[in-house]
Scaffold this motif. Structure first.
Motif, short mmCIF file in Angstrom:
data_model
loop_
_atom_site.label_atom_id
_atom_site.label_comp_id
_atom_site.label_asym_id
_atom_site.label_seq_id
_atom_site.Cartn_x
_atom_site.Cartn_y
_atom_site.Cartn_z
N LEU A 41 -10.33 -12.56 1.05
CA LEU A 41 -9.59 -11.67 2.18
C LEU A 41 -7.98 -11.92 2.29
O LEU A 41 -8.03 -13.03 2.79
CB LEU A 41 -10.45 -11.43 3.49
CG LEU A 41 -9.78 -10.38 4.32
CD1 LEU A 41 -10.09 -9.01 3.87
CD2 LEU A 41 -10.51 -10.46 5.73
N VAL A 42 -7.25 -11.19 1.88
CA VAL A 42 -5.92 -11.45 1.89
C VAL A 42 -5.15 -10.45 2.81
O VAL A 42 -5.38 -9.18 2.65
CB VAL A 42 -5.24 -11.72 0.63
CG1 VAL A 42 -5.84 -13.02 -0.30
CG2 VAL A 42 -5.44 -10.73 -0.30
N LYS A 43 -4.12 -10.96 3.38
CA LYS A 43 -3.09 -10.02 3.96
C LYS A 43 -1.92 -9.77 2.91
O LYS A 43 -1.21 -10.56 2.46
CB LYS A 43 -2.49 -10.67 5.23
CG LYS A 43 -3.60 -10.54 6.40
CD LYS A 43 -2.91 -9.76 7.30
CE LYS A 43 -3.85 -9.94 8.76
NZ LYS A 43 -4.17 -8.66 9.27
N LEU A 44 -1.72 -8.39 2.72
CA LEU A 44 -0.78 -8.00 1.98
C LEU A 44 0.71 -7.91 2.48
O LEU A 44 0.94 -8.13 4.03
CB LEU A 44 -0.98 -6.46 1.35
CG LEU A 44 -2.14 -6.20 0.62
CD1 LEU A 44 -2.56 -4.82 0.29
CD2 LEU A 44 -2.33 -7.26 -0.49
N ALA A 45 1.85 -7.77 1.84
CA ALA A 45 2.85 -7.89 2.42
C ALA A 45 3.36 -6.75 3.86
O ALA A 45 4.00 -7.01 4.59
CB ALA A 45 4.15 -7.64 1.61
N ASP A 46 2.70 -5.78 3.84
CA ASP A 46 2.73 -4.69 4.76
C ASP A 46 1.68 -4.74 5.93
O ASP A 46 1.68 -4.06 6.74
CB ASP A 46 2.44 -3.28 4.09
CG ASP A 46 0.94 -3.08 3.51
OD1 ASP A 46 0.14 -4.00 3.41
OD2 ASP A 46 0.91 -2.02 2.83
N GLY A 47 0.97 -6.09 6.06
CA GLY A 47 0.29 -6.36 6.68
C GLY A 47 -1.20 -5.73 6.88
O GLY A 47 -2.41 -5.98 7.45
#
Length: 153
Positions: free
Chosen positions: A42-48
Motif C-alpha cells: 500500500l503506497v501513497k501517491l504524490a497526490d496523496g
C-alpha cells in the motif's frame, strides 16, 4: 435466461491483466471470489491518494511476468476464510472471462500459495441465475490441455 452449467473447476481469463487460462475453483460457500497474489504494498501517491501494488499469481503460472499491478480503486474488508477465521483483505473489481463472456465482479487479494487453485469463484458471480454448478464436471467452458503422459485425474 437459460442457466449455463459450470463445473467445479474452470479455466478463466483476466483480459484487463492479459492473463489467460487460469484454473479456478468454483466455491458456492464463498461470497467473494479470490485471486492469488503476493508482494502486497500500500503506497501513497504524490497526490496523496492510496495505491495498492501487487503481483498477481506467481512464477508457477505460465503467464506470470513479475510486473506489479497497481490499483487505485480498492477496498479493505473483513472476509471469512475457509477455516472460519476473519481476515482483513483488499478487494478489487475486475473483469473475468468465462465461457467467452466477460463479467465484472469482486475479488479479494490473498496469498493462495498453499491452495491448489489460484482463483476462487464465489457466489457473487454465480448468482443472478447465470450458472448451475455441476460438481461432477470440470472444464465445461474450455477444455484443459494436459501434457503428454500426464494423469487426467
Amino acid at each position: 435466461m437459460k442457466k449455463r452449467t459450470i463445473g467445479r473447476l474452470e479455466l478463466v481469463d483476466f483480459p484487463q491483466f492479459e492473463i489467460e487460462g487460469v484454473e479456478a475453483k468454483i466455491d458456492t460457500g464463498a461470497y467473494t471470489g479470490a485471486i492469488h497474489c503476493n508482494n502486497i504494498q500500500l503506497v501513497k501517491l504524490a497526490d496523496g491518494q492510496a495505491s495498492l501494488r501487487v503481483n498477481l499469481l506467481d512464477d508457477a503460472h505460465p503467464n506470470f511476468d513479475g510486473c506489479l499491478m497497481e490499483f487505485t480503486d480498492f477496498s479493505l474488508r473483513t472476509i471469512k476464510s475457509s477455516t472460519g477465521e476473519a481476515q482483513r483483505r483488499y478487494v478489487i473489481r475486475t473483469v473475468i472471462r468465462l465461457f467467452g463472456e466477460d463479467f465484472t465482479t469482486q475479488f479479494s487479494l490473498s496469498d493462495r500459495s498453499d491452495m491448489k487453485y489460484p482463483v476462487l469463484i464465489g457466489r457473487s458471480l454465480l448468482r443472478r441465475g447465470r450458472f448451475l454448478v455441476d460438481v461432477s464436471k470440470r472444464y465445461v467452458g474450455r477444455k484443459k490441455r494436459f501434457a503428454p503422459g500426464s494423469l487426467q485425474s
